[in-house]
Design a protein around this motif. Structure first.
Motif, PDB file in Angstrom:
ATOM      1  N   UNK A   8      43.926 104.821 -32.545  1.00  0.00           N
ATOM      2  CA  UNK A   8      45.202 105.147 -33.185  1.00  0.00           C
ATOM      3  C   UNK A   8      45.230 106.583 -33.717  1.00  0.00           C
ATOM      4  N   UNK A   9      44.241 106.982 -34.433  1.00  0.00           N
ATOM      5  CA  UNK A   9      44.225 108.335 -34.953  1.00  0.00           C
ATOM      6  C   UNK A   9      43.805 109.356 -33.910  1.00  0.00           C
ATOM      7  N   UNK A  10      44.115 110.627 -34.192  1.00  0.00           N
ATOM      8  CA  UNK A  10      43.781 111.694 -33.261  1.00  0.00           C
ATOM      9  C   UNK A  10      42.279 111.849 -33.109  1.00  0.00           C
ATOM     10  N   UNK A  11      41.554 111.757 -34.212  1.00  0.00           N
ATOM     11  CA  UNK A  11      40.107 111.910 -34.146  1.00  0.00           C
ATOM     12  C   UNK A  11      39.473 110.762 -33.357  1.00  0.00           C
ATOM     13  N   UNK A  12      39.953 109.542 -33.605  1.00  0.00           N
ATOM     14  CA  UNK A  12      39.411 108.381 -32.896  1.00  0.00           C
ATOM     15  C   UNK A  12      39.696 108.473 -31.394  1.00  0.00           C
ATOM     16  N   UNK A  13      40.898 108.904 -31.058  1.00  0.00           N
ATOM     17  CA  UNK A  13      41.241 109.029 -29.629  1.00  0.00           C
ATOM     18  C   UNK A  13      40.442 110.160 -28.978  1.00  0.00           C
ATOM     19  N   UNK A  14      40.247 111.264 -29.682  1.00  0.00           N
ATOM     20  CA  UNK A  14      39.467 112.369 -29.121  1.00  0.00           C
ATOM     21  C   UNK A  14      38.027 111.933 -28.864  1.00  0.00           C
ATOM     22  N   UNK A  15      37.452 111.156 -29.784  1.00  0.00           N
ATOM     23  CA  UNK A  15      36.087 110.671 -29.590  1.00  0.00           C
ATOM     24  C   UNK A  15      36.014 109.734 -28.388  1.00  0.00           C
TER      25      UNK A  15
END
Length: 556
Positions: free
Chosen positions: A260-267
């Motif tokens: 959901x978050x940008x950091x989680x998706x980037x990882x």
């Protein structure tokens, strides 16, 4: 598959290592080819998963689609692929050389070089064709009415990929090459043709690691797995390993979808990129390893001529793109299809002839099939043609162990050094020589040879082959043949043959029964003269052609 190639495969099985199938390299290799290793999603032939592309073996560009079902991510992948390909093309489109005018062509610009693209196998070539067909008709963001617009360079990517894929169907072309096809042309392995499509297994036969052999190295490449259960040599090009899809990739894509978050998706995206890179990198390294093996062979004499034809093709497509012409049609009309077929048939005949002239192994296969013969000249009879202006027509008598599969009167050809065309000749007769031995094991009196009619008629005295036993070309047991050939060209226009154009007794010569530079058939009729079966009737206005319906194949 020729008899010699089958024999080479049997020798590879016995030696447990690939054996050479050519003595020279029959393809052009650019100094900096564009290597492309594509990867597709399982069950989705047109859905890209990732690719490695570049001209630097140590710095490939990695393109990854984290979720192939997302249309926007697919278009972003094609945009990245277009940027890499068009950037490489720009280095070749502007540097030109001037071709002088001829009787049929004005002074013309020709690209000094062309971009060469290399992919792992023939399945990757078909994938290039599919991507080209599916992207060259797409509407871009510049069209306000486009329902699903794509980045601007994507249709141009499709046009270039389509041209490269179409050109690859021309025998001898070097614009788009499959590495497995190149290696199997120059080496024969002990595995099946289907197994040869696995690049890692093929390289295992050709260049096994120290202390190993071909079957062992190939088996490790095909089935060897690491502790995590993944293949050591994934079949990237463009298929994926089902174990990789089910155990690793599916869970990584699920985490990406749930992020959901940008950091989680980037990882999650970074994890997928690392996984795709781990599947692409072994094949990327194998591609450059295969190029190194091919560069170890000397280039064949006619390779540069075929590459120049590729440069003409490259230049023509560059000019069509710059002129603003529409993309290539989905289906060729009857005349265009016939022209392409005729051109490819001519190219195949030319390639087969040139490979035989360049490579003794290829010529040996033609000699074995009776399409060529090599022999030693034992007599030269200088005769003249009949007519108002007599011309030299020397008759050569030679002995050979090759049996020409042709009747007397058939045309023959001989390559001459520093000559633009082959020397023409005519087959006069073929006589089998039989060695006569006395009951005690010794030879009979005289020469020890008799002549028996083969494809022609005559005696040993008439043929001039009553020479000592053991004469003739080749070694070992087997029948020998006396062949008489009349030279009909390649000797100049004077009454005395040009120096070096007529072999002397004792010389070894090779004649072929196939043309060295085959020509295409008669020209096709103009569009207005085409019969009704192919778009006519003549003189009638052609009916308007409805556009092709849009199908699922047009969209990845």
């Amino acid at each position: 598959m020729s008899v010699l190639h089958t024999l080479a495969r049997a020798e590879a099985v016995a030696a447990r290592r690939a054996v050479p199938a050519a003595t020279v390299r029959h393809c052009h290799l650019a100094d900096r080819p564009l290597v492309l290793v594509p990867l597709t999603t399982a069950g989705e032939a047109g859905a890209p998963l990732g690719a490695m592309i570049g001209t630097d073996r140590d710095a490939p560009e990695l393109l990854v689609v984290p979720q192939p079902l997302d249309r926007e991510l697919r278009f972003g992948f094609f945009a990245g692929l277009a940027a890499a390909l068009l950037r490489a093309l720009e280095q070749y489109t502007d540097e030109v050389e001037i071709e002088p005018a001829t009787r049929t062509r004005e002074e013309t610009e020709l690209c000094a070089d062309a971009l060469q693209m290399v992919v792992p196998n023939s399945a990757a070539v078909e994938y290039v064709r599919l991507v080209g067909r599916s992207t060259r008709f797409l509407r871009t963001v510049e069209d306000p009415d486009a329902p699903h617009p794509v980045p601007v360079p994507v249709p141009l990517l499709g046009r270039w990929l389509t041209h490269y894929a179409e050109r690859s169907r021309t025998p001898g072309s070097g614009l788009l090459l499959a590495m497995t096809d190149l290696l199997t042309r120059h080496w024969a392995t002990g595995q099946s043709a289907m197994e040869d499509q696995h690049l890692g297994a093929l390289l295992g036969w050709i260049d096994p690691p120290p202390g190993s052999d071909g079957p062992t190295a190939a088996a490790r490449a095909q089935t060897g797995r690491a502790r995590d259960g993944l293949l050591l040599s994934p079949p990237a090009g463009p298929a994926t390993d089902p174990v990789f899809d089910n155990r690793v990739l599916a869970s990584a894509q699920a985490r990406y979808d749930k992020a959901r978050g940008a950091a989680e998706r980037a990882a999650a995206e970074t994890a997928i990129r690392d996984l795709v890179a781990s599947q692409l990198r072994p094949t990327w390294d194998d591609m450059w390893r295969g190029l190194d093996l091919l560069r170890s062979l000397p280039e064949a004499a006619h390779v540069e001529e075929r590459w120049k034809r590729d440069r003409w093709s490259f230049t023509g497509h560059r000019d069509r793109v710059r002129a603003g012409e529409p993309p290539q049609p989905k289906r060729d009309d009857a005349i265009t299809a016939a022209q392409k077929l005729a051109g490819r048939e001519t190219a195949q005949a030319r390639l087969s002839a040139q490979e035989a002239l360049d490579d003794p192994l290829a010529m040996a296969a033609r000699r074995l099939s009776g399409e060529a013969f090599t022999g030693t000249v034992v007599e030269v009879e200088m005769t003249m043609s009949e007519g108002r202006r007599p011309m030299p027509r020397p008759v050569l008598t030679l002995t050979t162990r090759d049996l020409p599969q042709a009747e007397p009167g058939a045309k023959a050809y001989r390559a001459l050094a520093d000559a633009k065309s082959a020397q023409t000749a005519e087959l006069v007769e073929v006589v089998e020589l039989v060695e006569v031995r006395e009951p005690g094991g010794g030879s009979g009196g005289g020469s020890g040879n008799e002549a028996r009619a083969g494809n022609g008629s005559g005696s040993s005295d008439e043929a001039g082959c009553g020479s000592e036993p053991g004469s003739g070309n080749g070694s070992g047991s087997g029948p020998r043949w006396c062949v008489r050939v009349k030279l009909t060209g390649g000797m100049g226009s004077g009454r005395t043959p040009r120096e070096g154009s007529v072999p002397a007794p004792g010389d070894t010569v090779t004649f072929t029964l196939f043309e060295h530079d085959p020509r295409s058939g008669p020209a096709l009729p103009d569009a207005e003269l085409t019969p009704w079966t192919h778009g006519g009737p003549p003189g009638a206005d052609p009916a308007p052609t409805a556009p092709d319906p849009v199908t699922a194949e047009d969209f990845l």
